[in-house]
Design a protein around this motif. Structure first.
Motif, mmCIF file in Angstrom:
data_model
loop_
_atom_site.group_PDB
_atom_site.id
_atom_site.type_symbol
_atom_site.label_atom_id
_atom_site.label_comp_id
_atom_site.label_asym_id
_atom_site.label_seq_id
_atom_site.Cartn_x
_atom_site.Cartn_y
_atom_site.Cartn_z
ATOM 1 N N UNK A 100 1.574 -11.479 3.765
ATOM 2 C CA UNK A 100 1.611 -10.019 4.263
ATOM 3 C C UNK A 100 1.109 -9.410 3.303
ATOM 4 N N UNK A 101 0.868 -9.483 2.102
ATOM 5 C CA UNK A 101 -0.176 -8.976 1.081
ATOM 6 C C UNK A 101 -1.533 -9.127 1.411
ATOM 7 N N UNK A 102 -1.966 -10.394 1.773
ATOM 8 C CA UNK A 102 -3.343 -10.783 2.248
ATOM 9 C C UNK A 102 -3.644 -9.994 3.524
ATOM 10 N N UNK A 103 -2.720 -10.041 4.288
ATOM 11 C CA UNK A 103 -2.921 -9.243 5.611
ATOM 12 C C UNK A 103 -3.198 -7.793 5.537
ATOM 13 N N UNK A 104 -2.598 -7.399 4.470
ATOM 14 C CA UNK A 104 -2.514 -5.693 4.088
ATOM 15 C C UNK A 104 -3.744 -5.201 3.198
ATOM 16 N N UNK A 105 -4.755 -6.337 2.709
ATOM 17 C CA UNK A 105 -5.707 -5.610 1.978
ATOM 18 C C UNK A 105 -6.485 -5.092 3.003
ATOM 19 N N UNK A 106 -6.771 -3.991 2.734
ATOM 20 C CA UNK A 106 -8.046 -3.222 3.699
ATOM 21 C C UNK A 106 -9.236 -3.289 2.954
ATOM 22 N N UNK A 107 -9.116 -3.097 1.552
ATOM 23 C CA UNK A 107 -10.386 -3.287 0.765
ATOM 24 C C UNK A 107 -10.634 -4.592 0.169
ATOM 25 N N UNK A 108 -11.711 -5.233 0.232
ATOM 26 C CA UNK A 108 -11.695 -6.730 -0.692
ATOM 27 C C UNK A 108 -11.930 -6.348 -1.968
ATOM 28 N N UNK A 109 -11.250 -5.923 -2.683
ATOM 29 C CA UNK A 109 -11.356 -5.417 -4.136
ATOM 30 C C UNK A 109 -10.249 -5.575 -4.682
ATOM 31 N N UNK A 110 -10.210 -5.669 -6.077
ATOM 32 C CA UNK A 110 -9.102 -6.016 -7.156
ATOM 33 C C UNK A 110 -8.069 -4.992 -6.959
ATOM 34 N N UNK A 111 -8.688 -3.397 -6.563
ATOM 35 C CA UNK A 111 -7.974 -2.499 -6.249
ATOM 36 C C UNK A 111 -7.133 -2.505 -5.071
ATOM 37 N N UNK A 112 -7.836 -3.110 -4.114
ATOM 38 C CA UNK A 112 -7.287 -3.113 -2.492
ATOM 39 C C UNK A 112 -6.047 -4.225 -2.829
ATOM 40 N N UNK A 113 -6.175 -5.299 -3.705
ATOM 41 C CA UNK A 113 -5.233 -6.313 -3.880
ATOM 42 C C UNK A 113 -4.033 -5.598 -4.480
ATOM 43 N N UNK A 114 -4.197 -4.954 -5.546
ATOM 44 C CA UNK A 114 -2.997 -3.940 -6.114
ATOM 45 C C UNK A 114 -2.098 -3.187 -5.160
ATOM 46 N N UNK A 115 -3.094 -2.417 -4.373
ATOM 47 C CA UNK A 115 -2.230 -1.581 -3.419
ATOM 48 C C UNK A 115 -1.539 -2.511 -2.327
ATOM 49 N N UNK A 116 -2.078 -3.711 -1.848
ATOM 50 C CA UNK A 116 -1.116 -4.228 -0.878
ATOM 51 C C UNK A 116 0.040 -5.133 -1.625
ATOM 52 N N UNK A 117 -0.172 -5.244 -2.977
ATOM 53 C CA UNK A 117 1.045 -5.743 -3.748
ATOM 54 C C UNK A 117 2.032 -4.705 -3.890
ATOM 55 N N UNK A 118 1.500 -3.640 -4.457
ATOM 56 C CA UNK A 118 2.706 -2.581 -4.865
ATOM 57 C C UNK A 118 3.288 -1.754 -3.623
ATOM 58 N N UNK A 119 2.339 -1.653 -2.899
ATOM 59 C CA UNK A 119 2.849 -1.001 -1.517
ATOM 60 C C UNK A 119 3.692 -1.772 -0.761
ATOM 61 N N UNK A 120 3.721 -3.121 -0.892
ATOM 62 C CA UNK A 120 4.803 -3.932 -0.130
ATOM 63 C C UNK A 120 6.195 -3.696 -1.029
ATOM 64 N N UNK A 121 6.484 -3.607 -2.097
ATOM 65 C CA UNK A 121 7.416 -3.129 -2.996
ATOM 66 C C UNK A 121 7.914 -1.870 -2.316
ATOM 67 N N UNK A 122 6.877 -0.738 -2.259
ATOM 68 C CA UNK A 122 7.370 0.450 -1.778
ATOM 69 C C UNK A 122 7.866 0.530 -0.426
ATOM 70 N N UNK A 123 7.343 -0.390 0.517
ATOM 71 C CA UNK A 123 7.823 -0.384 1.948
ATOM 72 C C UNK A 123 9.331 -1.115 1.947
ATOM 73 N N UNK A 124 9.377 -2.217 1.072
ATOM 74 C CA UNK A 124 10.727 -2.599 0.806
ATOM 75 C C UNK A 124 11.822 -1.711 0.449
ATOM 76 N N UNK A 125 11.575 -0.822 -0.400
ATOM 77 C CA UNK A 125 12.488 0.099 -1.113
ATOM 78 C C UNK A 125 12.394 1.375 -0.379
ATOM 79 N N UNK A 126 11.944 1.196 0.710
ATOM 80 C CA UNK A 126 11.598 2.730 1.542
ATOM 81 C C UNK A 126 11.099 3.871 0.908
ATOM 82 N N UNK A 127 10.353 3.697 0.007
ATOM 83 C CA UNK A 127 9.530 4.609 -0.647
ATOM 84 C C UNK A 127 8.472 5.251 0.022
#
Length: 339
Positions: free
Chosen positions: A105-132
């Motif tokens: 899901x993180x791989x699919x969520x990466x919108x920019x193929x950069x390290x920052x894009x990877x961090x966004x995908x990882x941390x926003x997955x937690x945000x979505x899970x916790x309904x933030x």
């Protein structure tokens, strides 16, 4: 310590819908035991900014990013995400929130193929899970001396420095396996952290930095949160403050600071000031003694450092933490050799 509910649930009324005018990351900085854990929970519970546990991996992977090659290549991107997913941040977030990371899901969520894009995908997955809100934050005190690197990764981030009187910090960290074990080491580590943070913040424009003190948070929580809400561009400001006032007054212990006045001996207070008086005064903390040009000898410094390390050896958790770090280092070296 001041207390906030350990259960990370939304304790605000449903009457106010938190709206973020800016979704940039929020980097909370401060020396360990400066109140960053408490403050990050308040930001998560009341302002819907997603914070996990201390990440501790952001800088490490950025520094070894060249090993992964071009992230526009699917295999390289998947490998980076897979390697990061082995960090203990994911285990701790699972234990704390019940969150199970999904690499695909993180791989699919990466919108920019950069390290920052990877961090966004990882941390926003937690945000979505916790309904933030779709806005992530991080609080890792160990990044204090690496903030220029964080700045390269997240040039748009907003930085909040939560400062705390170094003498109360010393009282809090001494006796913990990861903390300083004597006044000299506590003072030096606090000085290093706040000086590094101050130096970095001076490079930022005003709209990207906010400094508050732990003492302000406890004694004047509503005005402090007013400044935070404005800084983070969150609405509706007045309605939020009205909802927050009774919650903050209930959850924070207004007088839970200045413990050093009663718990430090005069000799300890004098010693701390000998090293850290300029830094204490920088943040408006009262000092008791006249300035001094005292500089400990090389032998004295060596003694305090050796004593500090010897005292840390007493803690089983110290060894557990270092075993984890050693295994991580070995694993990283093996991955490097395999290319």
């Amino acid at each position: 310590m001041a207390t906030v509910n350990d259960v990370d649930t939304d304790t605000m009324s449903d009457k106010v819908v938190v709206q973020h005018g800016n979704l940039c990351p929020v980097i909370l900085v401060g020396h360990g035991s400066s109140g960053t854990s408490i403050f990050s929970r308040l930001l998560r519970n009341h302002l819907r900014v997603s914070f996990g546990t201390e990440s501790q991996f952001i800088v490490d992977y950025y520094r070894r990013l060249n090993r992964y090659g071009d992230l526009s290549d699917d295999a390289n991107l998947r490998k980076l995400i897979a390697d990061i997913s082995g960090e203990r941040w994911f285990q701790r977030c699972h234990k704390k929130f019940g969150f199970t990371f999904d690499p695909q899901a993180a791989f699919s969520a990466v919108t920019q193929r950069t390290y920052r894009g990877v961090l966004d995908a990882i941390f926003l997955q937690l945000a979505q899970y916790n309904e933030m809100a779709p806005r992530w934050g991080d609080k890792t005190p160990g990044y204090a001396t690496d903030l220029p690197v964080i700045g390269e990764i997240c040039p748009d981030a907003k930085y909040i420095h939560l400062a705390r009187d170094g003498r109360d910090v010393a009282l809090s960290v001494m006796g913990r396996f990861w903390g300083a074990q004597n006044i000299y080491t506590a003072a030096q580590e606090w000085i290093e952290a706040v000086d590094a943070i101050d130096e970095f913040l001076q490079t930022l424009p005003a709209e990207q930095k906010l400094e508050i003190t732990y003492e302000q948070l406890l004694s004047n929580p509503v005005p402090t949160f007013d400044a935070v809400i404005e800084f983070l561009e969150i609405e509706p400001r007045e309605a939020l403050l009205k909802e927050l006032e009774p919650l903050l007054n209930e959850q924070l212990d207004a007088g839970n600071f200045d413990k050093w006045r009663k718990k430090m001996t005069p000799a300890q207070r004098r010693q701390f000031e000998q090293f850290a008086q300029p830094q204490l005064q920088r943040y408006g903390y009262e000092t008791e003694f006249e300035p001094t040009d005292y500089h400990p000898s090389a032998l004295a410094k060596m003694y305090w450092r050796c004593q500090n390390k010897a005292l840390q050896y007493r803690y089983p958790d110290y060894w557990k933490d270092n075993v984890y770090k050693a295994r991580k280092l070995i694993s990283d070296r093996l991955r490097s050799l395999r290319g």
